[in-house]
Design a protein around this motif. Sequence first.
Motif, PDB file in Angstrom:
ATOM      1  N   SER A 148       0.817  -1.209   0.000  1.00 26.79           N
ATOM      2  CA  SER A 148       0.000   0.000   0.000  1.00 26.79           C
ATOM      3  C   SER A 148       0.849   1.255   0.000  1.00 26.79           C
ATOM      4  CB  SER A 148      -0.904   0.050   1.246  1.00 26.79           C
ATOM      5  OG  SER A 148      -1.831  -0.997   1.257  1.00 26.79           O
ATOM      6  N   ILE A 149       0.260   2.310  -0.569  1.00 21.14           N
ATOM      7  CA  ILE A 149       0.767   3.658  -0.378  1.00 21.14           C
ATOM      8  C   ILE A 149      -0.253   4.366   0.501  1.00 21.14           C
ATOM      9  CG2 ILE A 149       1.429   5.834  -1.475  1.00 21.14           C
ATOM     10  CD1 ILE A 149       1.886   4.308  -4.056  1.00 21.14           C
ATOM     11  N   VAL A 150       0.200   4.888   1.632  1.00 21.70           N
ATOM     12  CA  VAL A 150      -0.720   5.588   2.520  1.00 21.70           C
ATOM     13  C   VAL A 150      -0.044   6.865   2.972  1.00 21.70           C
ATOM     14  CG1 VAL A 150      -2.088   5.454   4.649  1.00 21.70           C
ATOM     15  CG2 VAL A 150      -1.792   3.452   3.238  1.00 21.70           C
ATOM     16  N   LEU A 151      -0.839   7.885   3.228  1.00 17.27           N
ATOM     17  CA  LEU A 151      -0.277   9.173   3.599  1.00 17.27           C
ATOM     18  C   LEU A 151      -1.187   9.876   4.594  1.00 17.27           C
ATOM     19  CD1 LEU A 151      -2.193  11.296   1.848  1.00 17.27           C
ATOM     20  CD2 LEU A 151      -0.782  10.441  -0.017  1.00 17.27           C
ATOM     21  N   LEU A 152      -0.673  10.943   5.158  1.00 16.02           N
ATOM     22  CA  LEU A 152      -1.454  11.831   6.005  1.00 16.02           C
ATOM     23  C   LEU A 152      -1.746  13.110   5.239  1.00 16.02           C
ATOM     24  CD1 LEU A 152       0.301  11.680   9.494  1.00 16.02           C
ATOM     25  CD2 LEU A 152      -1.703  10.423   8.721  1.00 16.02           C
ATOM     26  N   ALA A 153      -2.967  13.604   5.346  1.00 12.28           N
ATOM     27  CA  ALA A 153      -3.342  14.857   4.677  1.00 12.28           C
ATOM     28  C   ALA A 153      -4.261  15.661   5.577  1.00 12.28           C
ATOM     29  CB  ALA A 153      -4.036  14.578   3.350  1.00 12.28           C
ATOM     30  N   LYS A 154      -4.218  16.960   5.415  1.00  8.27           N
ATOM     31  CA  LYS A 154      -5.160  17.837   6.103  1.00  8.27           C
ATOM     32  C   LYS A 154      -6.481  17.839   5.349  1.00  8.27           C
ATOM     33  CE  LYS A 154      -1.500  20.634   8.117  1.00  8.27           C
ATOM     34  NZ  LYS A 154      -0.827  21.956   8.182  1.00  8.27           N
ATOM     35  N   GLY A 156      -7.123   8.641  -6.400  1.00  5.89           N
ATOM     36  CA  GLY A 156      -7.251   7.208  -6.180  1.00  5.89           C
ATOM     37  C   GLY A 156      -7.075   6.735  -4.755  1.00  5.89           C
ATOM     38  N   PHE A 157      -6.912   7.647  -3.804  1.00 10.46           N
ATOM     39  CA  PHE A 157      -6.767   7.269  -2.407  1.00 10.46           C
ATOM     40  C   PHE A 157      -8.128   7.191  -1.729  1.00 10.46           C
ATOM     41  CE2 PHE A 157      -2.583   8.703  -3.486  1.00 10.46           C
ATOM     42  CZ  PHE A 157      -1.714   7.999  -2.666  1.00 10.46           C
ATOM     43  N   LEU A 182      -4.888  18.829  12.704  1.00  6.82           N
ATOM     44  CA  LEU A 182      -5.389  17.469  12.593  1.00  6.82           C
ATOM     45  C   LEU A 182      -5.085  16.917  11.202  1.00  6.82           C
ATOM     46  CD1 LEU A 182      -7.131  15.107  13.712  1.00  6.82           C
ATOM     47  CD2 LEU A 182      -9.128  16.297  12.746  1.00  6.82           C
ATOM     48  N   TRP A 183      -4.688  15.648  11.162  1.00  3.54           N
ATOM     49  CA  TRP A 183      -4.393  14.971   9.902  1.00  3.54           C
ATOM     50  C   TRP A 183      -5.355  13.794   9.721  1.00  3.54           C
ATOM     51  CZ3 TRP A 183      -0.284  16.666   6.785  1.00  3.54           C
ATOM     52  CH2 TRP A 183       0.567  17.605   7.380  1.00  3.54           C
ATOM     53  N   TYR A 184      -5.522  13.377   8.480  1.00  2.19           N
ATOM     54  CA  TYR A 184      -6.349  12.222   8.145  1.00  2.19           C
ATOM     55  C   TYR A 184      -5.502  11.200   7.406  1.00  2.19           C
ATOM     56  CZ  TYR A 184     -10.220  15.233   9.406  1.00  2.19           C
ATOM     57  OH  TYR A 184     -11.063  16.064  10.096  1.00  2.19           O
ATOM     58  N   GLU A 185      -5.800   9.936   7.662  1.00  5.86           N
ATOM     59  CA  GLU A 185      -5.069   8.859   7.004  1.00  5.86           C
ATOM     60  C   GLU A 185      -5.771   8.473   5.706  1.00  5.86           C
ATOM     61  OE1 GLU A 185      -4.832   5.701   9.830  1.00  5.86           O
ATOM     62  OE2 GLU A 185      -3.638   6.873  11.248  1.00  5.86           O
ATOM     63  N   LEU A 186      -4.977   8.294   4.658  1.00  4.09           N
ATOM     64  CA  LEU A 186      -5.486   7.851   3.360  1.00  4.09           C
ATOM     65  C   LEU A 186      -4.644   6.683   2.872  1.00  4.09           C
ATOM     66  CD1 LEU A 186      -5.545  11.282   3.308  1.00  4.09           C
ATOM     67  CD2 LEU A 186      -6.944  10.725   1.304  1.00  4.09           C
ATOM     68  N   GLU A 187      -5.257   5.830   2.067  1.00  4.87           N
ATOM     69  CA  GLU A 187      -4.563   4.639   1.574  1.00  4.87           C
ATOM     70  C   GLU A 187      -4.877   4.394   0.110  1.00  4.87           C
ATOM     71  OE1 GLU A 187      -4.228  -0.144   2.571  1.00  4.87           O
ATOM     72  OE2 GLU A 187      -6.114   0.923   2.886  1.00  4.87           O
ATOM     73  N   LYS A 188      -3.893   3.923  -0.604  1.00 10.64           N
ATOM     74  CA  LYS A 188      -4.090   3.413  -1.958  1.00 10.64           C
ATOM     75  C   LYS A 188      -3.441   2.041  -2.018  1.00 10.64           C
ATOM     76  CE  LYS A 188      -3.263   4.285  -6.862  1.00 10.64           C
ATOM     77  NZ  LYS A 188      -4.684   4.125  -7.259  1.00 10.64           N
ATOM     78  N   ARG A 189      -4.262   1.015  -2.168  1.00 12.31           N
ATOM     79  CA  ARG A 189      -3.750  -0.346  -2.261  1.00 12.31           C
ATOM     80  C   ARG A 189      -3.105  -0.549  -3.623  1.00 12.31           C
ATOM     81  NH1 ARG A 189      -3.214  -3.597   2.019  1.00 12.31           N
ATOM     82  NH2 ARG A 189      -3.702  -5.411   0.738  1.00 12.31           N
ATOM     83  N   LEU A 190      -2.022  -1.297  -3.648  1.00 14.62           N
ATOM     84  CA  LEU A 190      -1.309  -1.566  -4.886  1.00 14.62           C
ATOM     85  C   LEU A 190      -1.712  -2.931  -5.421  1.00 14.62           C
ATOM     86  CD1 LEU A 190       2.271  -0.291  -3.984  1.00 14.62           C
ATOM     87  CD2 LEU A 190       0.468   0.905  -5.230  1.00 14.62           C
TER      88      LEU A 190
END
Length: 336
Positions: A184-190, A201-202, A216-224
């Motif tokens: 996975s590719i996952v990141l934090l975003a506002k 695509g996340f 505050l941050w939110y978690e996002l994921e993009k499965r590979l």
Amino acid sequence: MSPPMTLLGVLVVLVSCLTKPTSAFLNQMAPTPVGRLAQQPLQASSSSSIIMDQKLHFRPATPEDMDACFAIESASYPADEAASREGLEFRQASATPYFRVVTTTDDDDDETIIGFCCSTRCHAFTEESMSTTHAPDGKLLAIHSVVVAEPYRRRGIATAMLEEYMESICSSTDAAGAADGLESIVLLAKSKLLSFYVNCGFAVIRPSPIVHGSELWYELEKRLSFTTLAQTVPNEDEQWFVKTETFCKPFPQVKPHLEAHKQWVSDLRRQQGRCITSGYRVDAEGKPGGGGLLFLAAKNYDEALELVLQDPLVANECVEWQLNGWIGQVGDVQLR
């Protein structure tokens, strides 16, 4: 002046599913987003919508690029969020395939770095994942920065850069990525950047418990998903091997393991690009009963044997089998 359009992200192992669709999750956000994006919401666009006066090029970052990258990073992030020069240098040196820059050239072909994406791999999402660490075999790819220099923002460059970055990750790792566990590719975003990343695509997972800076941050994921074309002939250092087999148990007992065998062969072809094919022999009327036949390429007998022992039919003692090397005398075998 509008706040910069940048991101600091990290990857997370996510084994649970969303309890609500992404759209429902987004509807629960505050109506006035906050974050480091421009005041007006950015609409993600395809690379074809980039203004045509920019000649964009994407390439891996080099040590010589770190001056320019650090200048963009420090000018774009708040002081409590920006990576240090040493941190960027570590990521470029330790996780080179995951640090890419976007450049533009002028009429004299002089190159200017206008943005970059960088990530490291890790096994689990922790505060430590956000620091200067890199686990080459980690199944998580933690994006730390997606950043474009201020004069080049709001032109679709960030979208084009992120799309190219993800495409590069998938194409360069390909079968190797699947084999070494990249998932996975996952990141934090506002919050104000959520729609941008969803359009790329996340999926939004949850508000993050990780504290980074003051917001505050939110978690996002993009499965590979790795799909690799299987080899059709052995490599130069490989040769053909043949496994023949006949069932030694009643078919109702064999059937579940036969389905597992088919999936095993399919995964070897699709995920690892293995040169392997499986089938069964039939009589003059096309009826089965002659036993199974499996062709595979390997460097030596021991490697072929190790692979065959993983076959669900063999592992569950459903077949009597024999493994032999095969040397062509006239012609050769090629898979499709």
